[in-house]
Design a protein around this motif. Structure first.
Motif, PDB file in Angstrom:
ATOM      1  N   ARG A   1     -12.166  19.731 -23.943  1.00 13.03           N
ATOM      2  CA  ARG A   1     -12.180  20.836 -23.346  1.00 13.03           C
ATOM      3  C   ARG A   1     -13.781  21.746 -24.946  1.00 13.03           C
ATOM      4  NH1 ARG A   1      -9.566  25.528 -25.602  1.00 13.03           N
ATOM      5  NH2 ARG A   1      -8.222  24.511 -26.846  1.00 13.03           N
ATOM      6  N   ILE A   2     -12.942  20.843 -25.988  1.00 14.11           N
ATOM      7  CA  ILE A   2     -14.218  20.996 -27.277  1.00 14.11           C
ATOM      8  C   ILE A   2     -14.087  19.575 -27.726  1.00 14.11           C
ATOM      9  CG2 ILE A   2     -14.026  22.180 -29.271  1.00 14.11           C
ATOM     10  CD1 ILE A   2     -12.153  24.011 -28.401  1.00 14.11           C
ATOM     11  N   ALA A   3     -15.480  19.701 -27.884  1.00 12.42           N
ATOM     12  CA  ALA A   3     -15.825  18.473 -28.829  1.00 12.42           C
ATOM     13  C   ALA A   3     -16.334  19.230 -30.060  1.00 12.42           C
ATOM     14  CB  ALA A   3     -17.741  17.358 -27.860  1.00 12.42           C
ATOM     15  N   LEU A   4     -16.286  18.136 -31.322  1.00 13.84           N
ATOM     16  CA  LEU A   4     -17.044  18.419 -32.513  1.00 13.84           C
ATOM     17  C   LEU A   4     -18.123  17.308 -32.828  1.00 13.84           C
ATOM     18  CD1 LEU A   4     -13.514  19.705 -33.879  1.00 13.84           C
ATOM     19  CD2 LEU A   4     -16.035  21.044 -33.128  1.00 13.84           C
ATOM     20  N   CYS A   5     -18.952  17.544 -33.296  1.00 10.34           N
ATOM     21  CA  CYS A   5     -19.939  16.506 -34.259  1.00 10.34           C
ATOM     22  C   CYS A   5     -21.145  17.143 -35.087  1.00 10.34           C
ATOM     23  CB  CYS A   5     -21.263  16.140 -32.655  1.00 10.34           C
ATOM     24  SG  CYS A   5     -22.415  17.464 -31.723  1.00 10.34           S
ATOM     25  N   GLY A   6     -21.644  16.054 -35.378  1.00  9.95           N
ATOM     26  CA  GLY A   6     -22.477  16.203 -36.844  1.00  9.95           C
ATOM     27  C   GLY A   6     -23.837  15.246 -36.373  1.00  9.95           C
ATOM     28  N   HIS A   7     -24.169  15.071 -37.106  1.00  8.53           N
ATOM     29  CA  HIS A   7     -25.705  13.984 -36.826  1.00  8.53           C
ATOM     30  C   HIS A   7     -26.348  14.037 -37.195  1.00  8.53           C
ATOM     31  CE1 HIS A   7     -27.297   9.655 -36.966  1.00  8.53           C
ATOM     32  NE2 HIS A   7     -27.247   9.892 -35.837  1.00  8.53           N
ATOM     33  N   SER A   8     -26.916  15.378 -36.565  1.00 10.54           N
ATOM     34  CA  SER A   8     -28.218  16.089 -36.446  1.00 10.54           C
ATOM     35  C   SER A   8     -28.964  17.317 -37.555  1.00 10.54           C
ATOM     36  CB  SER A   8     -28.789  16.896 -35.481  1.00 10.54           C
ATOM     37  OG  SER A   8     -27.990  17.649 -34.995  1.00 10.54           O
ATOM     38  N   HIS A   9     -27.554  17.209 -38.218  1.00 12.86           N
ATOM     39  CA  HIS A   9     -27.739  18.262 -39.563  1.00 12.86           C
ATOM     40  C   HIS A   9     -28.562  19.693 -38.800  1.00 12.86           C
ATOM     41  CE1 HIS A   9     -28.235  15.402 -42.965  1.00 12.86           C
ATOM     42  NE2 HIS A   9     -27.513  14.539 -41.979  1.00 12.86           N
ATOM     43  N   ARG A  10     -28.430  19.870 -37.386  1.00 11.69           N
ATOM     44  CA  ARG A  10     -28.185  21.287 -36.471  1.00 11.69           C
ATOM     45  C   ARG A  10     -27.802  21.931 -36.029  1.00 11.69           C
ATOM     46  NH1 ARG A  10     -31.140  20.674 -32.505  1.00 11.69           N
ATOM     47  NH2 ARG A  10     -31.933  22.361 -32.523  1.00 11.69           N
ATOM     48  N   THR A  11     -27.052  23.008 -36.853  1.00 13.39           N
ATOM     49  CA  THR A  11     -26.567  23.749 -36.202  1.00 13.39           C
ATOM     50  C   THR A  11     -26.465  24.080 -34.976  1.00 13.39           C
ATOM     51  OG1 THR A  11     -25.789  24.672 -38.726  1.00 13.39           O
ATOM     52  CG2 THR A  11     -24.909  25.784 -36.560  1.00 13.39           C
ATOM     53  N   GLU A  12     -25.337  23.465 -33.980  1.00 16.71           N
ATOM     54  CA  GLU A  12     -25.413  24.248 -32.529  1.00 16.71           C
ATOM     55  C   GLU A  12     -24.559  24.350 -31.846  1.00 16.71           C
ATOM     56  OE1 GLU A  12     -27.748  24.468 -30.361  1.00 16.71           O
ATOM     57  OE2 GLU A  12     -29.539  22.739 -31.059  1.00 16.71           O
ATOM     58  N   LEU A  13     -24.312  25.147 -31.612  1.00 20.31           N
ATOM     59  CA  LEU A  13     -23.405  25.452 -29.812  1.00 20.31           C
ATOM     60  C   LEU A  13     -23.952  25.426 -28.819  1.00 20.31           C
ATOM     61  CD1 LEU A  13     -20.339  26.802 -29.827  1.00 20.31           C
ATOM     62  CD2 LEU A  13     -21.062  28.884 -30.000  1.00 20.31           C
TER      63      LEU A  13
END
Length: 329
Positions: free
Chosen positions: A227-239
């Motif tokens: 229900r919630i996925a936490l990711c990084g990699h792109s260095h761009r804050t997104e929701l």
């Protein structure tokens, strides 16, 4: 070295440019690497990254003892760190800011911890002491196992040369995905790949948000239980809320606010400010929605920029000072 870092002031000024998001989310089943049930049921202990508790004893009334009333436990707070890239000064500022906000019940690290021309060993030592649930990023993998030849990125070589064999083994041993709470899945880039973008596409040499249909396709490896996925990699804050699917939260980068990637098609990612970014997720309960906070923290970025210059990386120093890559030419 770490001795010189210790002389920097710890009470950095902060600029809080966070946005808040709330979303109702769905439930299902998922089978990645999981933490044990005892981890989720363990009592909350006051400490550097965890210090929240609820009062359990009401006051006495009329001189008569009143039996304690059951209290609802506070909702679980998860601090989300990503893409530190060897910037121990930015990491320390984020940890300090988190303490000022009351800490978290759990802090997770989404990988790419040490690659970069800054303080890889000091950053690794700090993270080893914290012992956070951590997933492996693409640069963690490359630093750990790639040969230091002409094909290896300079930031990875810099980190590899400064880490111990035990630290390199620890980097490579981190999992690709991790369920950190029921239905909450952490990974670096995609659930099935540590180097491909999930939420982003490249337009005119710049990372921008990908179309929803593309994001859906990239999530096929993620079971509907998430229900919630936490990711990084792109260095761009997104929701992003996927209709009839999970909420995906990228907190942005703690230690590297902009980068360029020559891998075809060549592109840049730019946060647009030099702040250290991280996030806090408060899990909903009893009908309350989940809450997402994206936080930007000021720190001694000039010291970090000077370190990059000393390592012969002027493009890094520009990014650390501005949040943008240098203009071509």
């Amino acid at each position: 070295d770490l001795g010189s870092i210790a002389s920097f002031p710890q009470n950095f000024s902060r600029v809080d440019t966070r946005w808040l998001g709330e979303a109702e989310t769905e439930r299902g089943t998922l089978t990645p690497l999981t933490l044990s049930k005892s981890f989720f049921n363990a009592p909350r202990v006051k400490g550097p990254l965890s210090g929240r508790f609820a009062a359990t004893s009401p006051p006495l009334c009329g001189g008569e003892e009143t039996l304690p009333q059951p209290t609802e436990p506070p909702p679980m707070r998860i601090a989300v760190l990503a893409d530190i890239h060897g910037n121990v000064l930015a990491l320390d500022a984020v940890l300090d800011d988190l303490r000022l906000r009351g800490g978290a019940d759990l802090t997770v690290n989404l990988g790419d911890s040490v690659s970069g021309p800054l303080w890889p060993r000091e950053t690794m030592e700090r993270l080893e002491a914290l012992n956070l649930p951590t997933v492996r990023g693409n640069h963690d993998r490359r630093v750990a196992v790639d040969p230091a030849d002409a094909t290896m990125w300079a930031s990875d070589i810099y980190a590899q040369e400064r880490l111990t064999e035990a630290q390199l083994e620890a980097l490579f041993g981190q999992p690709l995905t991790l369920e950190i709470a029921p239905g909450v899945i952490a990974f670096h880039a995609r659930p099935d790949h540590d180097e491909k973008y999930l939420l982003d596409t490249i337009v005119n040499g710049q990372l921008v948000r990908a179309p929803l249909a593309a994001i859906r396709r990239r999530l096929k490896a993620l079971d509907p239980a998430c229900r919630i996925a936490l990711c990084g990699h792109s260095h761009r804050t997104e929701l992003i809320r996927i209709p009839d699917g999970p909420v995906i939260f990228n907190p942005g980068s703690i230690g590297c606010p902009a980068y360029d990637d020559s891998t075809p098609p060549a592109h840049v990612s730019e946060q647009g400010s030099p702040h250290a970014r991280y996030g806090i997720v408060t899990l909903g309960s009893n009908g309350r929605p989940d809450r997402f906070e994206a936080i930007a923290v000021d720190y001694d970025r000039e010291a970090a920029a000077r370190q990059a210059e000393q390592a012969g990386r002027p493009e890094w120093s520009h990014a650390l000072r501005t949040g943008y890559m240098p203009m071509p030419g």
